[in-house]
Scaffold this motif. Structure first.
Motif, PDB file in Angstrom:
ATOM      1  N   SER A 176       0.817  -1.212   0.000  1.00 50.69           N
ATOM      2  CA  SER A 176       0.000   0.000   0.000  1.00 50.69           C
ATOM      3  C   SER A 176       0.852   1.262   0.000  1.00 50.69           C
ATOM      4  O   SER A 176       0.412   2.318  -0.458  1.00 50.69           O
ATOM      5  N   ILE A 177       2.061   1.164   0.528  1.00 53.05           N
ATOM      6  CA  ILE A 177       2.965   2.305   0.586  1.00 53.05           C
ATOM      7  C   ILE A 177       4.375   1.821   0.242  1.00 53.05           C
ATOM      8  O   ILE A 177       4.831   0.806   0.762  1.00 53.05           O
ATOM      9  N   SER A 178       5.029   2.517  -0.684  1.00 52.69           N
ATOM     10  CA  SER A 178       6.374   2.148  -1.112  1.00 52.69           C
ATOM     11  C   SER A 178       7.288   3.363  -1.015  1.00 52.69           C
ATOM     12  O   SER A 178       6.816   4.505  -1.010  1.00 52.69           O
ATOM     13  N   ALA A 196      10.663   1.701 -10.491  1.00 47.80           N
ATOM     14  CA  ALA A 196       9.871   0.623 -11.089  1.00 47.80           C
ATOM     15  C   ALA A 196       9.531  -0.444 -10.052  1.00 47.80           C
ATOM     16  O   ALA A 196       8.403  -0.954 -10.011  1.00 47.80           O
ATOM     17  N   LEU A 197      10.485  -0.781  -9.204  1.00 47.98           N
ATOM     18  CA  LEU A 197      10.248  -1.762  -8.148  1.00 47.98           C
ATOM     19  C   LEU A 197       9.184  -1.259  -7.178  1.00 47.98           C
ATOM     20  O   LEU A 197       8.301  -2.008  -6.749  1.00 47.98           O
ATOM     21  N   ALA A 198       9.256   0.035  -6.851  1.00 46.20           N
ATOM     22  CA  ALA A 198       8.303   0.618  -5.909  1.00 46.20           C
ATOM     23  C   ALA A 198       6.887   0.635  -6.463  1.00 46.20           C
ATOM     24  O   ALA A 198       5.919   0.448  -5.725  1.00 46.20           O
ATOM     25  N   ILE A 199       6.732   0.853  -7.778  1.00 43.62           N
ATOM     26  CA  ILE A 199       5.383   0.958  -8.349  1.00 43.62           C
ATOM     27  C   ILE A 199       4.848  -0.393  -8.824  1.00 43.62           C
ATOM     28  O   ILE A 199       3.671  -0.487  -9.201  1.00 43.62           O
ATOM     29  N   SER A 200       5.681  -1.436  -8.815  1.00 42.91           N
ATOM     30  CA  SER A 200       5.254  -2.731  -9.351  1.00 42.91           C
ATOM     31  C   SER A 200       4.109  -3.349  -8.556  1.00 42.91           C
ATOM     32  O   SER A 200       3.372  -4.198  -9.066  1.00 42.91           O
ATOM     33  N   THR A 201       3.934  -2.939  -7.301  1.00 40.33           N
ATOM     34  CA  THR A 201       2.847  -3.465  -6.471  1.00 40.33           C
ATOM     35  C   THR A 201       1.632  -2.538  -6.444  1.00 40.33           C
ATOM     36  O   THR A 201       0.712  -2.750  -5.666  1.00 40.33           O
ATOM     37  N   PRO A 219       1.128   0.744  -5.348  1.00 41.79           N
ATOM     38  CA  PRO A 219       0.832   1.320  -4.031  1.00 41.79           C
ATOM     39  C   PRO A 219      -0.088   2.529  -4.125  1.00 41.79           C
ATOM     40  O   PRO A 219      -0.162   3.192  -5.164  1.00 41.79           O
ATOM     41  N   GLN A 220      -0.766   2.807  -3.005  1.00 39.50           N
ATOM     42  CA  GLN A 220      -1.583   4.009  -2.906  1.00 39.50           C
ATOM     43  C   GLN A 220      -0.716   5.242  -2.699  1.00 39.50           C
ATOM     44  O   GLN A 220      -1.085   6.347  -3.089  1.00 39.50           O
ATOM     45  N   ALA A 253       5.394  11.324 -14.171  1.00 40.16           N
ATOM     46  CA  ALA A 253       4.594  10.491 -15.066  1.00 40.16           C
ATOM     47  C   ALA A 253       3.941   9.337 -14.301  1.00 40.16           C
ATOM     48  O   ALA A 253       2.779   8.987 -14.549  1.00 40.16           O
ATOM     49  N   VAL A 254       4.674   8.746 -13.361  1.00 41.32           N
ATOM     50  CA  VAL A 254       4.124   7.670 -12.525  1.00 41.32           C
ATOM     51  C   VAL A 254       2.919   8.176 -11.741  1.00 41.32           C
ATOM     52  O   VAL A 254       1.869   7.519 -11.679  1.00 41.32           O
ATOM     53  N   ARG A 255       3.058   9.341 -11.148  1.00 43.70           N
ATOM     54  CA  ARG A 255       1.958   9.928 -10.377  1.00 43.70           C
ATOM     55  C   ARG A 255       0.725  10.118 -11.250  1.00 43.70           C
ATOM     56  O   ARG A 255      -0.395   9.768 -10.864  1.00 43.70           O
ATOM     57  N   GLN A 256       0.928  10.658 -12.447  1.00 39.35           N
ATOM     58  CA  GLN A 256      -0.204  10.941 -13.318  1.00 39.35           C
ATOM     59  C   GLN A 256      -0.882   9.655 -13.796  1.00 39.35           C
ATOM     60  O   GLN A 256      -2.117   9.601 -13.883  1.00 39.35           O
ATOM     61  N   ARG A 257      -0.087   8.635 -14.114  1.00 41.59           N
ATOM     62  CA  ARG A 257      -0.668   7.387 -14.620  1.00 41.59           C
ATOM     63  C   ARG A 257      -1.376   6.590 -13.535  1.00 41.59           C
ATOM     64  O   ARG A 257      -2.455   6.046 -13.743  1.00 41.59           O
ATOM     65  N   SER A 258      -0.744   6.515 -12.366  1.00 45.34           N
ATOM     66  CA  SER A 258      -1.242   5.597 -11.334  1.00 45.34           C
ATOM     67  C   SER A 258      -2.286   6.214 -10.420  1.00 45.34           C
ATOM     68  O   SER A 258      -3.083   5.504  -9.818  1.00 45.34           O
ATOM     69  N   GLY A 259      -2.260   7.540 -10.286  1.00 51.49           N
ATOM     70  CA  GLY A 259      -3.157   8.190  -9.328  1.00 51.49           C
ATOM     71  C   GLY A 259      -2.702   8.055  -7.891  1.00 51.49           C
ATOM     72  O   GLY A 259      -3.433   8.413  -6.956  1.00 51.49           O
ATOM     73  N   ALA A 260      -1.479   7.543  -7.679  1.00 50.06           N
ATOM     74  CA  ALA A 260      -0.949   7.424  -6.318  1.00 50.06           C
ATOM     75  C   ALA A 260      -0.616   8.809  -5.756  1.00 50.06           C
ATOM     76  O   ALA A 260      -0.246   9.722  -6.498  1.00 50.06           O
TER      77      ALA A 260
END
Length: 271
Positions: free
Chosen positions: A95-97, A170-175, A177-178, A203-210
């Motif tokens: 849930s948190i990375s 990439a490792l941090a977002i692979s699960t 997380p919120q 870009a990660v923030r925008q794609r994932s909504g985390a």
């Protein structure tokens, strides 16, 4: 701008002390902050101000000698006390990375990049090696790493610092997380890699909504990425504001000193 969203991460009245012999030294004092889904909160301040200790308490990874003495953390609807390690085991990495500032120190030198992904994805999602490799290639592609299948079979010492930092993201977002915490993610990088890593994080923030808690002492990073800023001084939050307001009308004397200490700022604040 006010939001009706429920925060992805809420920290309320967090306090941490560091034990030095018989003396307890406060390092985080009653800190409260919120990170909304899809937004970036920059936590800024000089070295030793308590930024990293705050983040480590949120993820349950305080160093030896540090202890949470008060406060609570809420991840979405799940509330826990940061000192309770058992409560964090099922949340940390899922849930948190966290993206650390020294990527080389975070990878086992005798294990391939693929092995790091396999361990994380098996632990948090129960995935097989084949499935974890597929997700790893996908996550590495999301942070614009070329030829991820080849990179997976390399050892950390065979990768550059910029590659390792993006592999860590990439490792941090692979699960999925919120919340993603990034602690000085560009501190050890040259200017070119610094910009690339910042672009990938955004870009990660925008794609994932985390929601993202970005820790930095670099006001240029704040100007590029922040939706909101919290200024930390001697373990306390002394000012919070949107970045444009913070740059144009800082209220606290310490914030003004931080801004004056920055040699150059090109004014490119997100609004």
């Amino acid at each position: 701008m006010m939001s009706n969203q429920k925060p992805a991460l809420s920290v309320h009245n967090l306090s941490v002390v560091f034990q030095q012999g018989a003396q307890s030294v406060p390092v985080v004092r009653g800190v409260s902050l919120e990170v909304n889904p899809g937004s970036v909160l920059c936590l800024v301040g000089e070295s030793g101000s308590g930024k990293t200790m705050t983040a480590m308490a949120c993820i349950g990874l305080l160093p030896a000698g540090a202890q949470v003495t008060g406060g609570c953390v809420k991840l979405g609807e799940t509330e826990f006390h940061p000192g309770a390690e058992w409560a964090m085991r099922g949340l940390r990495g899922k849930s948190i990375s966290m993206v650390m500032q020294n990527p080389m120190a975070c990878f086992h030198p005798m294990r391939t990049i693929a092995a790091h992904f396999a361990e994380t994805l098996k632990l948090h999602q129960g995935l097989s090696g084949k499935e974890s490799r597929r997700i790893a290639i996908e996550a590495m592609g999301q942070v614009s790493l070329p030829d991820p299948a080849t990179l997976l079979d390399r050892y950390p010492f065979q990768c550059s610092g910029g590659q390792l930092q993006r592999i860590m993201i990439a490792l941090a977002i692979s699960t999925s997380p919120q919340v993603l915490i990034a602690d000085e993610p560009t501190a050890s990088l040259d200017a070119g890699n610094r910009r690339r890593v910042l672009q990938e994080l955004d870009a990660v923030r925008q794609r994932s909504g985390a929601g993202m808690l970005l820790i930095t002492h670099d006001m240029g990073v704040v100007a590029e990425l922040a939706d909101h800023v919290a200024v930390m001084y001697r373990g306390e939050i002394v000012e919070t504001a949107p970045p444009k307001e913070l740059f144009e009308q800082p209220r606290h004397d310490y914030t003004r000193r931080l801004l004056h200490a920055r040699i150059r700022w090109n004014g490119s604040v997100r609004t």
